[in-house]
Write an enzyme that holds these catalytic residues in place. Structure first.
Site, PDB file in Angstrom:
ATOM      1  N   HIS A   1       0.815  -1.212   0.000  1.00 48.43           N
ATOM      2  CA  HIS A   1       0.000   0.000   0.000  1.00 48.43           C
ATOM      3  C   HIS A   1       0.851   1.265   0.000  1.00 48.43           C
ATOM      4  O   HIS A   1       0.323   2.375  -0.029  1.00 48.43           O
ATOM      5  CB  HIS A   1      -0.933  -0.024   1.216  1.00 48.43           C
ATOM      6  CG  HIS A   1      -2.080   0.918   1.129  1.00 48.43           C
ATOM      7  ND1 HIS A   1      -2.257   1.969   2.007  1.00 48.43           N
ATOM      8  CD2 HIS A   1      -3.123   0.986   0.262  1.00 48.43           C
ATOM      9  CE1 HIS A   1      -3.362   2.637   1.693  1.00 48.43           C
ATOM     10  NE2 HIS A   1      -3.902   2.068   0.637  1.00 48.43           N
TER      11      HIS A   1
ATOM     12  N   LYS B   1       3.289   4.362  -1.209  1.00 46.83           N
ATOM     13  CA  LYS B   1       3.440   5.198  -2.400  1.00 46.83           C
ATOM     14  C   LYS B   1       4.751   5.973  -2.255  1.00 46.83           C
ATOM     15  O   LYS B   1       4.799   7.009  -1.590  1.00 46.83           O
ATOM     16  CB  LYS B   1       2.282   6.183  -2.560  1.00 46.83           C
ATOM     17  CG  LYS B   1       0.933   5.521  -2.862  1.00 46.83           C
ATOM     18  CD  LYS B   1       0.174   5.174  -1.617  1.00 46.83           C
ATOM     19  CE  LYS B   1      -1.228   4.661  -1.964  1.00 46.83           C
ATOM     20  NZ  LYS B   1      -1.919   4.147  -0.769  1.00 46.83           N
TER      21      LYS B   1
ATOM     22  N   ASP C   1      17.296   9.335  -8.358  1.00 44.36           N
ATOM     23  CA  ASP C   1      18.747   9.575  -8.262  1.00 44.36           C
ATOM     24  C   ASP C   1      19.255   9.592  -6.820  1.00 44.36           C
ATOM     25  O   ASP C   1      20.346  10.121  -6.551  1.00 44.36           O
ATOM     26  CB  ASP C   1      19.121  10.895  -8.944  1.00 44.36           C
ATOM     27  CG  ASP C   1      18.969  10.827 -10.459  1.00 44.36           C
ATOM     28  OD1 ASP C   1      18.874   9.704 -10.992  1.00 44.36           O
ATOM     29  OD2 ASP C   1      18.925  11.888 -11.101  1.00 44.36           O
TER      30      ASP C   1
ATOM     31  N   HIS D   1      -9.075  10.980   0.869  1.00 45.72           N
ATOM     32  CA  HIS D   1      -8.136   9.867   0.743  1.00 45.72           C
ATOM     33  C   HIS D   1      -6.844  10.137   1.505  1.00 45.72           C
ATOM     34  O   HIS D   1      -5.921   9.318   1.484  1.00 45.72           O
ATOM     35  CB  HIS D   1      -7.827   9.630  -0.748  1.00 45.72           C
ATOM     36  CG  HIS D   1      -7.195   8.310  -1.034  1.00 45.72           C
ATOM     37  ND1 HIS D   1      -5.854   8.159  -1.360  1.00 45.72           N
ATOM     38  CD2 HIS D   1      -7.713   7.063  -1.052  1.00 45.72           C
ATOM     39  CE1 HIS D   1      -5.582   6.877  -1.562  1.00 45.72           C
ATOM     40  NE2 HIS D   1      -6.685   6.193  -1.383  1.00 45.72           N
TER      41      HIS D   1
ATOM     42  N   LYS E   1      -3.934  10.785   4.476  1.00 44.53           N
ATOM     43  CA  LYS E   1      -3.459  10.118   5.692  1.00 44.53           C
ATOM     44  C   LYS E   1      -2.403  11.028   6.324  1.00 44.53           C
ATOM     45  O   LYS E   1      -1.200  10.782   6.232  1.00 44.53           O
ATOM     46  CB  LYS E   1      -2.834   8.758   5.366  1.00 44.53           C
ATOM     47  CG  LYS E   1      -3.728   7.823   4.520  1.00 44.53           C
ATOM     48  CD  LYS E   1      -3.409   7.899   3.075  1.00 44.53           C
ATOM     49  CE  LYS E   1      -4.067   6.828   2.227  1.00 44.53           C
ATOM     50  NZ  LYS E   1      -5.483   6.676   2.321  1.00 44.53           N
TER      51      LYS E   1
ATOM     52  N   ASP F   1       0.540  19.843  17.955  1.00 44.39           N
ATOM     53  CA  ASP F   1       1.086  21.125  18.394  1.00 44.39           C
ATOM     54  C   ASP F   1       1.550  21.938  17.189  1.00 44.39           C
ATOM     55  O   ASP F   1       0.883  21.922  16.156  1.00 44.39           O
ATOM     56  CB  ASP F   1       2.174  20.905  19.448  1.00 44.39           C
ATOM     57  CG  ASP F   1       1.601  20.282  20.733  1.00 44.39           C
ATOM     58  OD1 ASP F   1       0.399  20.473  20.987  1.00 44.39           O
ATOM     59  OD2 ASP F   1       2.345  19.588  21.445  1.00 44.39           O
TER      60      ASP F   1
END
Length: 430
Positions: free
Chosen positions: A139, A141, A146, A318, A320, A325
């Site tokens: 899952h 991404k 380089d 979608h 996350k 603080d």
């Protein structure tokens, strides 16, 4: 999507060294200072930057993603990777067998013939027209170019991350990282791809637990955390629990699939009870109805303790992301639900940077104030007795879910390279 399903293709086991599973890496990455971190909101910001970096690549592109669709974004990704491989850049693309299960052989073959090394995570054929490889997904991404620039977050390579996709376009976030932390992200991505990487020093091993808080108050600090089904099963959840315990003024969590375990729910509630302003931004227009129904089972438990809950209603959320603080933030691929916290392979970056925190807070503040519906504790949809009964069952289920999740499925998912033989009509099943 209406794309034709992935045709059968010849695959073979990845060469030595063998791994129990691609993410089983006993390394714990430290905080790295002096980084530049840029927030990228939605595909409009993310795709131009990641494609620009790929087009400028000179030696290497490492890519891991859950979803690629054969739409305008997926087609541009294909072209960019082909061009990079043709000019001598070493390109490795690790694609999830479930999330990328609709890619055609023609799409993958064009990449492979250009020299792109394609790996499919846990591929499986359909049975009776349905895919069965639901659990323990790749899952993450991640893109590293380089070894000097990295992208990590929740955005897949698909057009539904662009506003012009329509009402189902996703609201999401990623970050671009430049600086010393890229070396750790690069090291991690190399290990996941099965390629050799320089061993980390003994003090960076798992056995010596590190604080989730940075070692000083300087800005530009970044740390990679990840979740696998080996020695790092709870690392991301532990990060959330520790920073919630240390929160003093505010907590904002924007998460697409919210159905965390009891211990994390308790830390959210306890932070609000001791006077911290705790705000959750969750799906109000879900891409999967079950996600909204599951999240709402936790509402009364949290609302009655002072937690603010806002449902984002313009389009599917979608993201996350979270902040605590004025200087701590996290962006990544991990939802706060049983799949992400107990089964999937995930990766987040932790960020100690006041400018970044302020920027993320302003974006989330605008989202919750102008595009969300606030939930009220005095509007319980169920009767008190029924609500207490359901709540009791739900929380006990959540308390034990991580242990139960480890039982299913029993197989160990693995990376398998896609191999296309030009002119051959015979293919073995994935």
């Amino acid at each position: 999507m209406s794309n034709p399903p992935m045709e059968k293709a010849s695959v073979q086991q990845i060469p030595a060294p063998p791994m129990v599973e691609p993410a089983a890496v006993d390394v714990e990455y430290a905080w790295q200072g002096n980084n530049l971190v840029e927030l990228l909101e939605n595909g409009e910001a993310y795709f131009p930057r990641v494609f620009e970096a790929m087009r400028a690549a000179k030696t290497e592109i490492l890519l891991e993603t859950f979803i690629v669709f054969e739409d305008k974004v997926g087609n541009e990704l294909q072209q960019v990777l082909i061009e990079a491989a043709q000019r001598g850049v070493r390109v490795t693309a690790s694609l999830d067998g479930f999330g990328c299960g609709e890619l055609t052989t023609a799409y993958l073959a064009a990449l492979s013939e250009a020299g792109v090394h394609i790996q499919i995570f846990d591929p499986a054929p359909k049975h009776l027209g349905f895919r069965t490889n639901w659990f323990r997904r790749l899952h993450r991404k991640i893109v590293v170019v380089d070894g000097t620039i990295a992208f990590i977050g929740g955005i897949n390579f698909s057009a539904d991350h662009l506003a012009d996709f329509g009402p189902e376009a996703k609201q999401d976030y990623s970050v671009e990282v430049q600086g010393p932390a890229v070396a750790d992200i690069h090291h991690f991505a190399l290990l996941q791809s099965g390629r050799p990487a320089r061993a980390k020093y003994w003090w960076q091993r798992r056995r010596q637990r590190r604080s989730e808080l940075a070692f000083n108050d300087h800005d530009g600090q970044v740390r990679l955390v990840y979740r696998d089904n080996g020695d790092h099963r709870t690392d991301i959840e532990e990060v959330y629990r520790q920073v919630l315990r240390s929160a003093q003024r505010r907590v904002v969590i924007a998460n697409a699939y919210f159905f965390p375990g009891y211990r994390l729910l308790r830390e959210i509630r306890n932070a609000a009870r001791r006077g911290v302003e705790v705000r959750l931004i969750l799906q109000g227009q879900p891409d999967m109805l079950v996600a909204k129904l599951a999240a709402r089972m936790t509402y009364d438990y949290l609302l009655k303790s002072g937690v603010q809950i806002h449902e984002y209603c313009e389009r599917p959320l979608h993201g996350k992301v979270a902040l605590v603080d004025e200087d701590w933030s996290t962006v990544g691929s991990s939802n706060l639900d049983p799949l992400s916290l107990s089964m999937n392979l995930e990766a987040n970056v932790l960020i100690r940077d006041r400018t970044f925190n302020r920027q993320l807070f302003e974006r989330l503040e605008d989202l919750s104030n102008n595009h969300c519906k606030a939930m009220s504790p005095d509007k319980a949809p169920r009767g008190r007795v029924w609500h207490m009964t359901v709540g009791f069952l739900v929380f006990h289920f959540l308390r034990h879910f991580p242990a139960w999740a480890g039982w299913l499925p029993a197989h160990k998912p693995r990376l398998k390279p896609f191999i296309h033989t030009a002119g051959s009509d015979h293919h073995e099943p994935l």
